[in-house]
Write a protein that holds these residues in place. Structure first.
Motif, PDB file in Angstrom:
ATOM      1  N   ASP A   1     -11.717   0.784   6.850  1.00  0.00           N
ATOM      2  CA  ASP A   1     -10.864  -0.370   6.528  1.00  0.00           C
ATOM      3  C   ASP A   1      -9.929  -0.353   5.351  1.00  0.00           C
ATOM      4  N   PHE A   2     -10.384   0.395   4.329  1.00  0.00           N
ATOM      5  CA  PHE A   2      -9.462   0.993   3.275  1.00  0.00           C
ATOM      6  C   PHE A   2      -8.295   1.674   3.855  1.00  0.00           C
ATOM      7  N   LEU A   3      -8.681   2.495   4.772  1.00  0.00           N
ATOM      8  CA  LEU A   3      -7.468   3.506   5.179  1.00  0.00           C
ATOM      9  C   LEU A   3      -6.461   2.615   5.976  1.00  0.00           C
ATOM     10  N   MET A   4      -6.974   1.604   6.624  1.00  0.00           N
ATOM     11  CA  MET A   4      -6.065   1.018   7.801  1.00  0.00           C
ATOM     12  C   MET A   4      -5.274   0.063   6.825  1.00  0.00           C
ATOM     13  N   GLU A   5      -5.882  -0.572   5.670  1.00  0.00           N
ATOM     14  CA  GLU A   5      -5.164  -1.521   4.842  1.00  0.00           C
ATOM     15  C   GLU A   5      -4.095  -0.550   4.326  1.00  0.00           C
ATOM     16  N   ALA A   6      -4.290   0.699   4.084  1.00  0.00           N
ATOM     17  CA  ALA A   6      -3.299   1.384   3.621  1.00  0.00           C
ATOM     18  C   ALA A   6      -1.965   1.576   4.382  1.00  0.00           C
ATOM     19  N   LEU A   7      -2.587   1.994   5.647  1.00  0.00           N
ATOM     20  CA  LEU A   7      -1.501   2.124   6.794  1.00  0.00           C
ATOM     21  C   LEU A   7      -0.639   0.908   7.132  1.00  0.00           C
ATOM     22  N   ILE A   8      -1.383  -0.086   7.074  1.00  0.00           N
ATOM     23  CA  ILE A   8      -0.563  -1.391   7.450  1.00  0.00           C
ATOM     24  C   ILE A   8       0.343  -1.536   6.409  1.00  0.00           C
ATOM     25  N   MET A   9      -0.074  -1.290   5.059  1.00  0.00           N
ATOM     26  CA  MET A   9       1.045  -1.868   3.938  1.00  0.00           C
ATOM     27  C   MET A   9       2.088  -0.853   3.677  1.00  0.00           C
TER      28      MET A   9
ATOM     29  N   GLN B   1      -4.870  -3.066 -13.180  1.00  0.00           N
ATOM     30  CA  GLN B   1      -3.252  -2.734 -13.550  1.00  0.00           C
ATOM     31  C   GLN B   1      -3.216  -1.519 -14.249  1.00  0.00           C
ATOM     32  N   GLY B   2      -2.198  -0.670 -13.974  1.00  0.00           N
ATOM     33  CA  GLY B   2      -2.098   0.619 -14.649  1.00  0.00           C
ATOM     34  C   GLY B   2      -0.444   1.188 -14.416  1.00  0.00           C
ATOM     35  N   PHE B   3      -0.541   2.619 -14.778  1.00  0.00           N
ATOM     36  CA  PHE B   3       0.957   3.161 -14.802  1.00  0.00           C
ATOM     37  C   PHE B   3       1.088   4.261 -13.853  1.00  0.00           C
ATOM     38  N   PHE B   4       2.141   4.425 -13.143  1.00  0.00           N
ATOM     39  CA  PHE B   4       2.564   5.488 -12.411  1.00  0.00           C
ATOM     40  C   PHE B   4       3.652   6.142 -12.855  1.00  0.00           C
ATOM     41  N   LYS B   5       3.544   7.343 -13.063  1.00  0.00           N
ATOM     42  CA  LYS B   5       4.594   8.456 -13.298  1.00  0.00           C
ATOM     43  C   LYS B   5       5.067   9.287 -12.132  1.00  0.00           C
ATOM     44  N   GLN B   6       6.465   9.213 -11.856  1.00  0.00           N
ATOM     45  CA  GLN B   6       6.710   9.989 -10.682  1.00  0.00           C
ATOM     46  C   GLN B   6       6.366  11.660 -10.797  1.00  0.00           C
ATOM     47  N   ARG B   7       6.416  11.920 -12.005  1.00  0.00           N
ATOM     48  CA  ARG B   7       5.955  13.427 -12.376  1.00  0.00           C
ATOM     49  C   ARG B   7       5.191  13.303 -13.404  1.00  0.00           C
ATOM     50  N   ALA B   8       4.109  13.930 -13.465  1.00  0.00           N
ATOM     51  CA  ALA B   8       3.068  14.192 -14.741  1.00  0.00           C
ATOM     52  C   ALA B   8       3.833  14.035 -16.053  1.00  0.00           C
ATOM     53  N   GLY B   9       4.711  14.703 -16.514  1.00  0.00           N
ATOM     54  CA  GLY B   9       5.517  14.871 -17.653  1.00  0.00           C
ATOM     55  C   GLY B   9       6.348  13.732 -18.052  1.00  0.00           C
ATOM     56  N   ASP B  10       6.818  12.863 -16.996  1.00  0.00           N
ATOM     57  CA  ASP B  10       7.907  11.857 -17.265  1.00  0.00           C
ATOM     58  C   ASP B  10       7.525  11.116 -18.236  1.00  0.00           C
ATOM     59  N   SER B  11       8.567  10.385 -18.867  1.00  0.00           N
ATOM     60  CA  SER B  11       8.330   9.431 -20.119  1.00  0.00           C
ATOM     61  C   SER B  11       8.530   8.159 -19.180  1.00  0.00           C
ATOM     62  N   VAL B  12       9.422   8.196 -18.191  1.00  0.00           N
ATOM     63  CA  VAL B  12       9.256   6.868 -17.343  1.00  0.00           C
ATOM     64  C   VAL B  12       8.043   6.541 -16.606  1.00  0.00           C
ATOM     65  N   GLU B  13       7.631   5.311 -16.929  1.00  0.00           N
ATOM     66  CA  GLU B  13       6.376   5.016 -16.140  1.00  0.00           C
ATOM     67  C   GLU B  13       6.375   3.767 -15.534  1.00  0.00           C
ATOM     68  N   MET B  14       6.098   3.606 -14.185  1.00  0.00           N
ATOM     69  CA  MET B  14       5.958   2.239 -13.311  1.00  0.00           C
ATOM     70  C   MET B  14       4.752   1.482 -13.549  1.00  0.00           C
ATOM     71  N   PRO B  15       4.790   0.157 -13.734  1.00  0.00           N
ATOM     72  CA  PRO B  15       3.676  -0.721 -13.831  1.00  0.00           C
ATOM     73  C   PRO B  15       3.117  -0.785 -12.347  1.00  0.00           C
ATOM     74  N   VAL B  16       1.899  -0.691 -12.099  1.00  0.00           N
ATOM     75  CA  VAL B  16       1.311  -0.540 -10.851  1.00  0.00           C
ATOM     76  C   VAL B  16      -0.100  -1.525 -10.606  1.00  0.00           C
ATOM     77  N   ALA B  17      -0.278  -1.697  -9.375  1.00  0.00           N
ATOM     78  CA  ALA B  17      -1.823  -2.444  -9.218  1.00  0.00           C
ATOM     79  C   ALA B  17      -2.510  -1.384  -8.296  1.00  0.00           C
ATOM     80  N   VAL B  18      -3.427  -1.094  -8.684  1.00  0.00           N
ATOM     81  CA  VAL B  18      -4.480   0.102  -8.159  1.00  0.00           C
ATOM     82  C   VAL B  18      -5.563  -0.582  -7.242  1.00  0.00           C
ATOM     83  N   LYS B  19      -5.856  -0.927  -5.888  1.00  0.00           N
ATOM     84  CA  LYS B  19      -6.890  -1.236  -5.358  1.00  0.00           C
ATOM     85  C   LYS B  19      -7.948   0.074  -5.350  1.00  0.00           C
ATOM     86  N   THR B  20      -9.281  -0.163  -5.561  1.00  0.00           N
ATOM     87  CA  THR B  20     -10.054   1.050  -5.546  1.00  0.00           C
ATOM     88  C   THR B  20     -11.262   0.740  -4.549  1.00  0.00           C
TER      89      THR B  20
END
Ligand SMILES: C[C@@H](Oc1cc(-c2cccc(S(C)(=O)=O)c2)cnc1N)c1cc(F)ccc1N1NC=CN1
Length: 327
Positions: free
Chosen positions: A79-87, A48-67
């Motif tokens: 396989d990882f690349l194909m899963e990204a393309l599919i989704m 679980q993590g956070f994503f900012k549209q721009r590095a300095g932004d105050s707004v951050e979106m909660p995200v799930a990150v598959k590694t």
């Protein structure tokens, strides 16, 4: 810079278009902050993590990150690349939203919307009636979950995409509370077959046999009517509040039972019209099974039927040993 990915760069066809690695939205890693592990995915940890549209932004979106771990085989990389393309090509309210990737170097990331309600199977099991409290859910809640999944499945069917692993474990909720929306959020099985046209990893032992129709586990025939059968089993999971299908039976046993016409029994207190939809999904002849447009209608009728909507959920009863959580 990303080595093997550019060397074997596969093409992915969806909705009449062809895509490849260059079509994926690359996210700068500095816009991502990984906070806590959510569990093991097929490849590596999911965070679980956070994503900012721009590095300095105050707004951050909660995200799930598959590694993808650094020491991964070329196979796993592809396989990882194909899963990204599919989704990345899906666009539907009942399919997990793809945000982007960090594929420039290791460790590679796939960034998805965070569905903070967790997976549907866990949610159902947590929602079972307990000695101290009855279930917080109503038939309406269960039918709405089923309706959400059937909308996502109808979208896949319209796009001629066969999922191959529709099951409660592969669906997530936006929240556990009222107003929850269920989304299909794992495409690992479809990805494996897309890339290999046969199931190479664990072979039969790894196949979700309990969610598969006879023509799939006997002859390897998969169509959208395969997903319809699986949806029927997911419906049974929902109305049994997260039981393992065919309690106490192994895969071989289930294949024999189902091939000989055996089917799942109605869950306790399951309204007859709902069990009727399940049995239609389990017709031995694939062409005789309804498609998802029809299933969506029929689930909709149940939601309009007071006898179904007002039917009580089961009260607490000590589950059979096979369902008792191993604490
Ligand atoms: C890849 C992962 O994606 C997610 C998991 C959770 C998520 C999963 C569990 C719990 C929570 S929560 C309630 O702690 O926010 C959030 C929330 N959002 C996601 N996009 C996932 C998708 C599925 F379709 C099924 C299971 C998982 N995983 N992978 C690792 C654990 N679950």
């Amino acid at each position: 810079p990303n080595g093997v990915l550019t060397e074997y760069n596969p093409n992915y066809e969806f909705g009449g278009e062809t895509y490849n690695l260059t079509d994926l939205k690359e996210i700068p890693r500095e816009n991502l902050q990984l906070v806590k592990a959510l569990g093991q995915g097929a490849f590596g940890e999911v965070y679980q993590g956070f994503f900012k549209q721009r590095a300095g932004d105050s707004v951050e979106m909660p995200v799930a990150v598959k590694t993808l771990p650094e020491l991964s085989s070329n196979q796993a990389e592809m396989d990882f690349l194909m899963e990204a393309l599919i989704m990345s090509k899906f666009n539907h309210a009942n399919i997990v939203h793809f945000i982007g990737v960090c594929f420039d170097k290791h460790p590679r990331f796939i960034v998805l919307e965070l569905l903070a309600g967790g997976d549907l199977k866990t949610f159902l099991r947590e929602s079972r009636p307990k000695p101290e409290r009855s279930s917080p859910l109503t038939m309406k809640d269960l039918l709405t979950c089923a309706m959400d999944v059937s909308k996502g499945c109808r979208y896949l069917e319209e796009n001629h995409f066969i999922h191959r692993d529709i099951a409660a474990r592969n669906c997530l909720l936006t929240t556990k509370g009222p107003g929850r929306v269920v989304k299909i959020a794992d495409f690992g099985m479809a990805r494996d077959i897309y890339r290999a046209d046969y199931y190479k990893k664990g072979g039969k032992a790894m196949l979700p046999v309990k969610w598969m129709p006879p023509e799939a586990f006997l002859d390897g025939i998969f169509t959208s009517k395969t997903d319809v059968w699986s949806f029927g089993v997911l419906l049974w999971e929902v109305f049994s509040l997260g039981y393992m299908p065919y309690p106490g039976r192994g895969n071989q046993d289930v294949m024999q039972l189902v091939t000989n016409g055996g089917r799942l029994e109605p869950p306790t207190n399951c309204p007859a019209p709902v069990y009727g939809i399940m049995t239609q999904c389990w017709h031995p002849i694939p062409e005789e099974r309804p498609n998802f447009a029809t299933l969506l209608e029929r689930v909709g009728y149940c939601l309009q039927d007071p006898e179904v909507v007002n039917a009580p959920l089961p009260v607490f009863q000590r589950p059979p040993s096979s369902e008792r959580d191993v604490t």
